[in-house]
Write a protein that holds these residues in place. Structure first.
Motif, PDB file in Angstrom:
ATOM      1  N   LYS A   1      -2.610  10.248   9.481  1.00 40.43           N
ATOM      2  CA  LYS A   1      -2.287  11.546  10.067  1.00 40.43           C
ATOM      3  C   LYS A   1      -0.961  11.392  10.811  1.00 40.43           C
ATOM      4  CE  LYS A   1      -6.711  13.586   9.984  1.00 40.43           C
ATOM      5  NZ  LYS A   1      -7.876  12.987  10.628  1.00 40.43           N
ATOM      6  N   GLU A   2      -0.319  12.534  11.012  1.00 34.63           N
ATOM      7  CA  GLU A   2       1.012  12.519  11.633  1.00 34.63           C
ATOM      8  C   GLU A   2       1.032  11.745  12.967  1.00 34.63           C
ATOM      9  OE1 GLU A   2       3.009  15.976  10.926  1.00 34.63           O
ATOM     10  OE2 GLU A   2       4.811  15.205  11.882  1.00 34.63           O
ATOM     11  N   ASN A   3      -0.005  11.964  13.783  1.00 34.08           N
ATOM     12  CA  ASN A   3      -0.013  11.319  15.113  1.00 34.08           C
ATOM     13  C   ASN A   3      -0.326   9.818  15.036  1.00 34.08           C
ATOM     14  OD1 ASN A   3      -2.713  11.335  14.549  1.00 34.08           O
ATOM     15  ND2 ASN A   3      -3.320  12.612  16.294  1.00 34.08           N
ATOM     16  N   GLU A   4      -0.564   9.322  13.813  1.00 28.40           N
ATOM     17  CA  GLU A   4      -0.847   7.885  13.661  1.00 28.40           C
ATOM     18  C   GLU A   4       0.389   7.106  13.194  1.00 28.40           C
ATOM     19  OE1 GLU A   4      -5.544   8.015  12.391  1.00 28.40           O
ATOM     20  OE2 GLU A   4      -4.071   8.503  10.845  1.00 28.40           O
ATOM     21  N   LEU A   5       1.454   7.845  12.856  1.00 27.96           N
ATOM     22  CA  LEU A   5       2.640   7.195  12.280  1.00 27.96           C
ATOM     23  C   LEU A   5       3.302   6.219  13.256  1.00 27.96           C
ATOM     24  CD1 LEU A   5       4.577   9.938  10.275  1.00 27.96           C
ATOM     25  CD2 LEU A   5       3.346   7.980   9.363  1.00 27.96           C
ATOM     26  N   ASP A   6       3.510   6.648  14.518  1.00 29.11           N
ATOM     27  CA  ASP A   6       4.186   5.783  15.510  1.00 29.11           C
ATOM     28  C   ASP A   6       3.461   4.441  15.637  1.00 29.11           C
ATOM     29  OD1 ASP A   6       6.032   7.694  16.035  1.00 29.11           O
ATOM     30  OD2 ASP A   6       5.261   8.262  18.016  1.00 29.11           O
ATOM     31  N   GLY A   7       2.135   4.508  15.797  1.00 25.72           N
ATOM     32  CA  GLY A   7       1.326   3.298  15.981  1.00 25.72           C
ATOM     33  C   GLY A   7       1.374   2.418  14.737  1.00 25.72           C
TER      34      GLY A   7
ATOM     35  N   LYS B   1       8.002  11.399   3.175  1.00 27.20           N
ATOM     36  CA  LYS B   1       9.166  10.742   2.568  1.00 27.20           C
ATOM     37  C   LYS B   1      10.440  10.899   3.403  1.00 27.20           C
ATOM     38  CE  LYS B   1       7.409  10.936  -2.125  1.00 27.20           C
ATOM     39  NZ  LYS B   1       7.593  11.288  -3.535  1.00 27.20           N
ATOM     40  N   GLU B   2      10.541  11.999   4.130  1.00 25.65           N
ATOM     41  CA  GLU B   2      11.717  12.168   5.003  1.00 25.65           C
ATOM     42  C   GLU B   2      11.431  11.621   6.398  1.00 25.65           C
ATOM     43  OE1 GLU B   2      13.178  16.352   4.624  1.00 25.65           O
ATOM     44  OE2 GLU B   2      11.907  16.291   2.853  1.00 25.65           O
ATOM     45  N   ARG B   3      10.196  11.843   6.839  1.00 28.47           N
ATOM     46  CA  ARG B   3       9.851  11.495   8.226  1.00 28.47           C
ATOM     47  C   ARG B   3       9.873   9.993   8.502  1.00 28.47           C
ATOM     48  NH1 ARG B   3       5.038  15.557   9.266  1.00 28.47           N
ATOM     49  NH2 ARG B   3       5.967  16.401   7.366  1.00 28.47           N
ATOM     50  N   VAL B   4       9.665   9.153   7.477  1.00 29.61           N
ATOM     51  CA  VAL B   4       9.622   7.706   7.743  1.00 29.61           C
ATOM     52  C   VAL B   4      10.998   7.125   8.057  1.00 29.61           C
ATOM     53  CG1 VAL B   4       7.564   7.245   6.356  1.00 29.61           C
ATOM     54  CG2 VAL B   4       9.826   7.082   5.285  1.00 29.61           C
TER      55      VAL B   4
ATOM     56  N   ALA C   1      15.523  10.742   1.461  1.00 27.00           N
ATOM     57  CA  ALA C   1      14.076  10.616   1.260  1.00 27.00           C
ATOM     58  C   ALA C   1      13.802   9.187   0.806  1.00 27.00           C
ATOM     59  CB  ALA C   1      13.587  11.590   0.204  1.00 27.00           C
ATOM     60  N   VAL C   2      12.730   8.622   1.356  1.00 27.08           N
ATOM     61  CA  VAL C   2      12.348   7.237   1.066  1.00 27.08           C
ATOM     62  C   VAL C   2      10.921   7.230   0.533  1.00 27.08           C
ATOM     63  CG1 VAL C   2      11.630   5.106   2.249  1.00 27.08           C
ATOM     64  CG2 VAL C   2      13.897   6.075   2.693  1.00 27.08           C
ATOM     65  N   ASN C   3      10.731   6.605  -0.627  1.00 26.39           N
ATOM     66  CA  ASN C   3       9.355   6.495  -1.133  1.00 26.39           C
ATOM     67  C   ASN C   3       8.915   5.037  -1.309  1.00 26.39           C
ATOM     68  OD1 ASN C   3      11.057   6.274  -3.514  1.00 26.39           O
ATOM     69  ND2 ASN C   3       9.146   6.295  -4.654  1.00 26.39           N
ATOM     70  N   THR C   4       9.815   4.112  -0.945  1.00 28.35           N
ATOM     71  CA  THR C   4       9.466   2.687  -1.034  1.00 28.35           C
ATOM     72  C   THR C   4      10.057   1.968   0.179  1.00 28.35           C
ATOM     73  OG1 THR C   4       9.475   2.719  -3.439  1.00 28.35           O
ATOM     74  CG2 THR C   4       9.790   0.582  -2.410  1.00 28.35           C
ATOM     75  N   ILE C   5       9.222   1.130   0.822  1.00 32.01           N
ATOM     76  CA  ILE C   5       9.707   0.358   1.978  1.00 32.01           C
ATOM     77  C   ILE C   5       9.450  -1.130   1.718  1.00 32.01           C
ATOM     78  CG2 ILE C   5       9.463  -0.056   4.463  1.00 32.01           C
ATOM     79  CD1 ILE C   5       8.390   2.829   4.720  1.00 32.01           C
ATOM     80  N   VAL C   6      10.505  -1.920   1.870  1.00 30.54           N
ATOM     81  CA  VAL C   6      10.372  -3.378   1.811  1.00 30.54           C
ATOM     82  C   VAL C   6      10.316  -3.874   3.250  1.00 30.54           C
ATOM     83  CG1 VAL C   6      11.577  -5.525   1.223  1.00 30.54           C
ATOM     84  CG2 VAL C   6      11.623  -3.594  -0.373  1.00 30.54           C
TER      85      VAL C   6
ATOM     86  N   GLY D   1       0.803  -1.223   0.000  1.00 32.25           N
ATOM     87  CA  GLY D   1       0.000   0.000   0.000  1.00 32.25           C
ATOM     88  C   GLY D   1       0.825   1.257   0.000  1.00 32.25           C
ATOM     89  N   ILE D   2       0.110   2.349   0.080  1.00 35.18           N
ATOM     90  CA  ILE D   2       0.773   3.664   0.084  1.00 35.18           C
ATOM     91  C   ILE D   2       0.358   4.430   1.320  1.00 35.18           C
ATOM     92  CG2 ILE D   2      -1.032   4.635  -1.447  1.00 35.18           C
ATOM     93  CD1 ILE D   2       1.246   6.468  -2.589  1.00 35.18           C
ATOM     94  N   ILE D   3       1.348   4.997   2.022  1.00 34.11           N
ATOM     95  CA  ILE D   3       1.045   5.847   3.169  1.00 34.11           C
ATOM     96  C   ILE D   3       1.332   7.303   2.804  1.00 34.11           C
ATOM     97  CG2 ILE D   3       1.500   4.044   4.878  1.00 34.11           C
ATOM     98  CD1 ILE D   3       4.137   5.486   5.541  1.00 34.11           C
ATOM     99  N   GLY D   4       0.530   8.185   3.327  1.00 35.45           N
ATOM    100  CA  GLY D   4       0.677   9.611   3.065  1.00 35.45           C
ATOM    101  C   GLY D   4      -0.575  10.311   3.548  1.00 35.45           C
TER     102      GLY D   4
END
Ligand code: NAP
Length: 292
Positions: A43-49, A71-74, A90-95, A9-12
């Motif tokens: 949303k930003e506050n959902e990233l950690d979880g 892309k930078e924050r991950v 910057a990361v736009n793909t995660i394996v 999927g895609i996160i953003g």
């Protein structure tokens, strides 16, 4: 390929407009793989979880794309990022491996280069002008400074000059950016003397958006590349066409980054017929969602 019942999927935020599900689900279908590509508006506050869950052994997610504004924050959540992603930052793909290790890639930058190759545009000794200093500019500027086919010069302008300065200060710590000259006005981009003008801003996406540059500056020897692909002919590209310049939008870049992302997730090279299905799905989706 081990993607049985897997989720990608895609996160953003936002991601509802994304055409990536069409492209990747077409590939899964063509390959007969039981996997699905979903949208993850976060949303930003959902990233950690989200990232905590991703590391759980029971998580069905094995691959992600990352878009604005993460892309930078991950990067802080990833165990490892490739040398290229590290240079660009910057990361736009995660394996996500079976052991739930998270590896970050940047496929935007090589995708942009692949499209230039398709367009038969060789960057060596060329004069390049760039509009914008966001995440897309970061990837493009970095890769243009790193390739052996080194441009002669890159002039870059951003509406908010401080953001441009911060970008260059950061890239300079890892990359030789001596060919890059930040400019404080669009006139100083020297578009009449340029071979390639790249719009990396989001201007052109919304109806009524301006063309950003004066039409008279555009010329027949210029390739005008707009990263925006919806609408397919942005006001900038319309002006460029009128002036006899070569034009390209960002749809092929989106396609190439998707192919590279898929290949990283599946650890295979995709056959041409699968890539064709991906491209067709993307083009169909783009034509159906055209904003005039
Ligand atoms: P971003 O990080 O949010 O940066 C946006 C850039 O646009 C900044 O330079 C910003 O300038 C500028 N901008 C926004 N509104 C403006 C306006 N009204 N006037 C002048 N400049 C304006 O976004 P991004 O990730 O770089 O993405 C930029 C665009 O590229 C988006 O449309 C995105 O969809 C597209 N993109 C396409 C692909 C592809 O594969 N085709 C890949 C990546 C991105 P300030 O700093 O002054 O705000």
């Amino acid at each position: 390929m081990d993607v049985q019942s897997a989720v990608y999927g895609i996160i953003g935020y936002p991601v509802a407009h994304s055409l990536s599900p069409l492209m990747h689900n077409a590939a899964f279908k063509e390959l007969g793989v039981d996997a699905v590509y979903k949208l993850f508006p976060l949303k930003e506050n959902e990233l950690d979880g989200f990232f905590a869950q991703l590391r759980e052994p029971s998580s069905p997610i094995f691959g992600l794309n990352v878009t604005v504004p993460y892309k930078e924050r991950v990067i802080k959540y990833l165990g490892n990022i490739t040398p290229l992603a590290q240079k660009i930052m910057a990361v736009n793909t995660i394996v996500i491996t079976k052991e739930r290790k998270l590896i970050g890639y940047n496929t935007d930058a090589p995708a942009f280069l692949s499209h230039l190759v398709e367009l038969k545009f060789n960057t060596r000794d060329k004069k390049i002008a760039i509009l914008g200093s966001g995440g897309a500019a970061r990837a493009i500027l970095a890769i243009l400074c790193m390739i052996p086919e080194r441009p002669d010069s890159i002039k870059i302008y951003n509406r908010t000059p401080e953001r441009l300065d911060i970008l260059l200060e950061d890239l300079r710590t890892r990359i030789d950016i001596s060919i890059v000259e930040p400019v404080r006005s669009i006139d100083d981009l020297d578009i009449p003397g340029a071979d390639l003008l790249i719009n990396t801003t989001s201007v052109g996406l919304k109806p009524g958006d301006p063309g950003l540059v004066d039409e008279e500056l555009l010329h027949r020897k210029l390739l005008v590349y707009d990263l925006v692909y919806n609408p397919p002919l942005t006001p900038l590209l319309k002006m460029a066409q009128k002036r006899g310049a070569h034009v390209a939008n960002g749809l092929s870049m989106l396609y190439y980054q998707g192919v590279l992302a898929f290949q990283h997730w599946a650890n295979v090279q995709l056959d041409d017929d699968v890539k064709l299905k991906m491209r067709q799905a993307l083009e169909k989706g783009a034509s159906q969602s055209v904003r005039k």
